[in-house]
Motif scaffolding. Structure first.
Motif, PDB file in Angstrom:
ATOM      1  N   CYS A  25     -59.991  84.379  15.689  1.00  8.96           N
ATOM      2  CA  CYS A  25     -59.078  84.155  14.573  1.00  8.96           C
ATOM      3  C   CYS A  25     -59.581  82.971  13.754  1.00  8.96           C
ATOM      4  CB  CYS A  25     -57.648  83.905  15.062  1.00  8.96           C
ATOM      5  SG  CYS A  25     -57.452  82.391  16.016  1.00  8.96           S
ATOM      6  N   GLU A  26     -59.111  82.882  12.537  1.00  8.75           N
ATOM      7  CA  GLU A  26     -59.479  81.794  11.647  1.00  8.75           C
ATOM      8  C   GLU A  26     -58.228  81.140  11.077  1.00  8.75           C
ATOM      9  OE1 GLU A  26     -62.064  83.228   8.637  1.00  8.75           O
ATOM     10  OE2 GLU A  26     -63.847  83.253   9.933  1.00  8.75           O
ATOM     11  N   LYS A  27     -58.287  79.819  10.923  1.00  7.76           N
ATOM     12  CA  LYS A  27     -57.194  79.068  10.337  1.00  7.76           C
ATOM     13  C   LYS A  27     -57.698  78.375   9.085  1.00  7.76           C
ATOM     14  CE  LYS A  27     -54.778  78.283  14.726  1.00  7.76           C
ATOM     15  NZ  LYS A  27     -54.235  77.281  15.668  1.00  7.76           N
ATOM     16  N   GLU A  28     -57.055  78.674   7.980  1.00  4.02           N
ATOM     17  CA  GLU A  28     -57.474  78.100   6.702  1.00  4.02           C
ATOM     18  C   GLU A  28     -57.204  76.596   6.670  1.00  4.02           C
ATOM     19  OE1 GLU A  28     -59.124  79.620   4.404  1.00  4.02           O
ATOM     20  OE2 GLU A  28     -59.046  81.583   5.392  1.00  4.02           O
ATOM     21  N   LYS A  29     -58.126  75.852   6.063  1.00  4.07           N
ATOM     22  CA  LYS A  29     -58.003  74.400   5.984  1.00  4.07           C
ATOM     23  C   LYS A  29     -57.778  73.904   4.559  1.00  4.07           C
ATOM     24  CE  LYS A  29     -61.096  72.199   8.461  1.00  4.07           C
ATOM     25  NZ  LYS A  29     -62.430  71.853   9.015  1.00  4.07           N
ATOM     26  N   ALA A  84     -63.032  77.636   6.996  1.00  2.00           N
ATOM     27  CA  ALA A  84     -61.927  77.898   7.924  1.00  2.00           C
ATOM     28  C   ALA A  84     -62.301  77.502   9.350  1.00  2.00           C
ATOM     29  CB  ALA A  84     -61.542  79.377   7.867  1.00  2.00           C
ATOM     30  N   GLU A 136     -58.065  83.075  20.506  1.00  4.65           N
ATOM     31  CA  GLU A 136     -56.732  83.019  21.102  1.00  4.65           C
ATOM     32  C   GLU A 136     -56.678  83.897  22.347  1.00  4.65           C
ATOM     33  OE1 GLU A 136     -54.072  84.282  18.080  1.00  4.65           O
ATOM     34  OE2 GLU A 136     -53.977  82.306  17.107  1.00  4.65           O
ATOM     35  N   ARG A 180     -62.552  78.292  13.034  1.00  6.23           N
ATOM     36  CA  ARG A 180     -62.660  79.521  13.824  1.00  6.23           C
ATOM     37  C   ARG A 180     -62.459  79.192  15.297  1.00  6.23           C
ATOM     38  NH1 ARG A 180     -67.712  83.169  12.557  1.00  6.23           N
ATOM     39  NH2 ARG A 180     -66.494  83.286  10.626  1.00  6.23           N
TER      40      ARG A 180
END
Length: 245
Positions: free
Chosen positions: A214-218, A195, A200, A197
């Motif tokens: 926060c984490e954003k899934e890839k 993910a 924000e 990282r």
């Protein structure tokens, strides 16, 4: 003792009078006094006007403006043709694109030969679980661990239903020189990408700023590797008929 001496030769130059029937002149000062006649300048070609035919054009939305208008860029065209259009004038079309077909083309693109090209190839391609399952159903498990399951093939024909005929070789010229995948070396597996990282900016009730992790899934990624080999016209019967290369 040896000396390297670089010499610059000075050559006499003459200046040609632009008038065909006139004699050469000896200096720029003399040239200034010569009547050269009218000077013609080439005209720069103006860009042709865009020809818009009726139909749908693929566009990229660059940003939103006010009152339901968006700024769009026409894919494949110069940015000078960017326009501001009403959002309701745009039509969203779902394109049914097969990612495994694109993967087959990518395999072909990597079947090249050269003295400085590594024979081992590893490709990483974004792929969802459902599409990977279609690929895995045509293969056999060679190794399974807690984090991944690796697949291979025992015959070239196992992946014909996914990639089509001749998926594992490429004939490079009319003399029959070719490049092919060595069957026993092909392996692939699906992995979850790490993910992204980041932090924000958030505003508290008191107007202060604070950072929140926060984490954003890839998503998932197919990893496929193989060894490619170079062949000539003598290899053609094997490419056409053999179950293993």
């Amino acid at each position: 003792m040896h000396l390297d001496i670089t010499c610059t030769l000075r050559r006499t130059r003459i200046i040609t009078n632009p008038k065909a029937d006139a004699d050469p002149v000896a200096s720029y000062k003399e040239l200034n006094s010569v009547d050269t006649g009218p000077i013609s300048r080439s005209k720069r070609r103006s860009a042709p006007e865009a020809s818009w035919n009726p139909g749908l054009y693929p566009v990229e939305i660059l940003g939103e403006t006010v009152d339901g208008y968006v700024r769009v860029h026409f894919t494949g065209w110069s940015k000078k043709y960017d326009q501001v259009m009403k959002e309701d004038e745009l039509e969203e079309i779902q394109v049914n694109k097969d990612p495994l077909k694109d993967l087959g083309i990518l395999l072909k693109e990597n079947l090249t030969v050269g003295t400085k090209i590594d024979s081992f190839v590893r490709l990483r391609v974004p792929l969802i679980q459902d599409d990977f399952q279609r690929l895995a159903e045509c293969a056999v498990i060679v190794k399974s661990t807690r984090t991944k399951t690796t697949y291979t093939i025992s015959s070239r024909h196992m992946l014909k239903g996914v990639f089509g005929n001749n998926w594992d070789f490429r004939i490079l010229n009319k003399e029959g020189d070719n490049c092919y995948i060595k069957t026993s070396t092909l392996k692939f597996y699906l992995r979850k990408r790490r993910a992204l990282r980041e932090y924000e900016i958030q505003t508290t009730d008191s107007g202060q700023y604070q950072l929140k992790s926060c984490e954003k899934e890839k998503g998932t990624q197919l990893v496929i590797s193989f060894v490619k080999c170079a062949g000539n016209h003598r290899m053609l019967p094997h490419l056409a008929n053999d179950a293993l290369l």
